[in-house]
Design a protein around this motif. Sequence first.
Motif, PDB file in Angstrom:
ATOM      1  N   PRO A   1      53.623  41.554  35.394  1.00  0.00           N
ATOM      2  CA  PRO A   1      52.984  42.088  34.196  1.00  0.00           C
ATOM      3  C   PRO A   1      53.692  43.343  33.696  1.00  0.00           C
ATOM      4  N   LYS A   2      53.724  43.469  32.379  1.00  0.00           N
ATOM      5  CA  LYS A   2      54.344  44.641  31.776  1.00  0.00           C
ATOM      6  C   LYS A   2      53.419  45.828  31.974  1.00  0.00           C
TER       7      LYS A   2
ATOM      8  N   PHE B   1      44.812  47.680  30.880  1.00  0.00           N
ATOM      9  CA  PHE B   1      45.692  46.965  31.812  1.00  0.00           C
ATOM     10  C   PHE B   1      44.957  46.687  33.117  1.00  0.00           C
ATOM     11  N   PHE B   2      44.261  47.703  33.629  1.00  0.00           N
ATOM     12  CA  PHE B   2      43.530  47.572  34.886  1.00  0.00           C
ATOM     13  C   PHE B   2      42.495  46.453  34.803  1.00  0.00           C
ATOM     14  N   LEU B   3      41.695  46.462  33.746  1.00  0.00           N
ATOM     15  CA  LEU B   3      40.651  45.450  33.604  1.00  0.00           C
ATOM     16  C   LEU B   3      41.227  44.048  33.438  1.00  0.00           C
ATOM     17  N   GLU B   4      42.318  43.934  32.676  1.00  0.00           N
ATOM     18  CA  GLU B   4      42.960  42.626  32.501  1.00  0.00           C
ATOM     19  C   GLU B   4      43.505  42.096  33.827  1.00  0.00           C
ATOM     20  N   GLU B   5      44.121  42.973  34.604  1.00  0.00           N
ATOM     21  CA  GLU B   5      44.696  42.537  35.879  1.00  0.00           C
ATOM     22  C   GLU B   5      43.613  42.136  36.869  1.00  0.00           C
ATOM     23  N   ILE B   6      42.513  42.880  36.898  1.00  0.00           N
ATOM     24  CA  ILE B   6      41.401  42.511  37.787  1.00  0.00           C
ATOM     25  C   ILE B   6      40.834  41.155  37.375  1.00  0.00           C
TER      26      ILE B   6
ATOM     27  N   SER C   1      47.336  43.692  43.008  1.00  0.00           N
ATOM     28  CA  SER C   1      48.150  44.831  43.456  1.00  0.00           C
ATOM     29  C   SER C   1      48.623  45.667  42.269  1.00  0.00           C
ATOM     30  N   SER C   2      48.875  45.037  41.133  1.00  0.00           N
ATOM     31  CA  SER C   2      49.221  45.802  39.930  1.00  0.00           C
ATOM     32  C   SER C   2      48.038  46.646  39.480  1.00  0.00           C
ATOM     33  N   ALA C   3      46.839  46.087  39.569  1.00  0.00           N
ATOM     34  CA  ALA C   3      45.640  46.837  39.188  1.00  0.00           C
ATOM     35  C   ALA C   3      45.427  48.017  40.127  1.00  0.00           C
TER      36      ALA C   3
ATOM     37  N   SER D   1      47.655  49.631  41.801  1.00  0.00           N
ATOM     38  CA  SER D   1      48.704  50.637  41.653  1.00  0.00           C
ATOM     39  C   SER D   1      48.464  51.580  40.481  1.00  0.00           C
ATOM     40  N   VAL D   2      47.710  51.166  39.470  1.00  0.00           N
ATOM     41  CA  VAL D   2      47.411  52.052  38.342  1.00  0.00           C
ATOM     42  C   VAL D   2      45.991  52.613  38.428  1.00  0.00           C
ATOM     43  N   CYS D   3      45.251  52.227  39.442  1.00  0.00           N
ATOM     44  CA  CYS D   3      43.861  52.658  39.594  1.00  0.00           C
ATOM     45  C   CYS D   3      43.807  54.142  39.959  1.00  0.00           C
ATOM     46  N   GLY D   4      42.810  54.820  39.433  1.00  0.00           N
ATOM     47  CA  GLY D   4      42.628  56.241  39.718  1.00  0.00           C
ATOM     48  C   GLY D   4      42.101  56.489  41.117  1.00  0.00           C
ATOM     49  N   GLN D   5      41.329  55.564  41.652  1.00  0.00           N
ATOM     50  CA  GLN D   5      40.761  55.695  42.992  1.00  0.00           C
ATOM     51  C   GLN D   5      41.052  54.425  43.790  1.00  0.00           C
ATOM     52  N   PRO D   6      42.293  54.273  44.255  1.00  0.00           N
ATOM     53  CA  PRO D   6      42.670  53.014  44.917  1.00  0.00           C
ATOM     54  C   PRO D   6      41.956  52.780  46.243  1.00  0.00           C
TER      55      PRO D   6
END
Length: 146
Positions: free
Chosen positions: A56-57, A70-75, A95-97, A99-104
Motif C-alpha cells: 500500500p502507498k 490510511f489506518f482505517l482502510e488498512e484495518i 502490519s501497515s496499519a 506501523s502508522v498507528c499512534g499506539q501500536p
Amino acid sequence: MYSGRTSAIAAGLCGALFVGYCIYFDRKRRSDPSFRSRLRERRKQQKMDQERAGLPKLPDLKDAEAVQKFFLEEIQLGEELLAQGEFEACVDHLSSAISVCGQPQQLLQVLQQTLPPPVFQMLLTRLPAVSQRIVSAQSLSEEDIE
C-alpha cells in the motif's frame, strides 16, 4: 620495542591513507554533474518498485487526517482478507496499519486477542520489515540532497 612503534605508525599511516581515499572519491562523486539526476532516478525507481510490489502507498505521515484514513482502510482490508482466509495479504495490511498507528502496543494487544495465533505470529515477524519500509519511504520522500 621498535617493532611495536613501527607497527603503530604503519597502521596510522594506512588509516590516514584510507580516509584520504574516501574523501577524494566522495568529492569526485559529488562533483559529477549527473550525480543528482542519477540519485533522483534511483529514488523514483525504488518508489515504483514499491508500488509494483503491491504494497500500500503510504500517506504523508505529517498529515493526521491522511494517516487516520490510511489506518482505517488498512484495518478494514486486513479484516476482510482474514475472513477470506488470505492470511499473507491480511498480515501485510495489518502490519501497515500498526506501523502508522499512534499506539501500536494497544493495537497489538487487541489483535493478539482477536487473531488466530499463527496469524498473529506472522504479524509479529513481519512488523520489523514494514517499519523499516516506513522509515525508508519517509527518508525517500524528503528531497534534500547534501
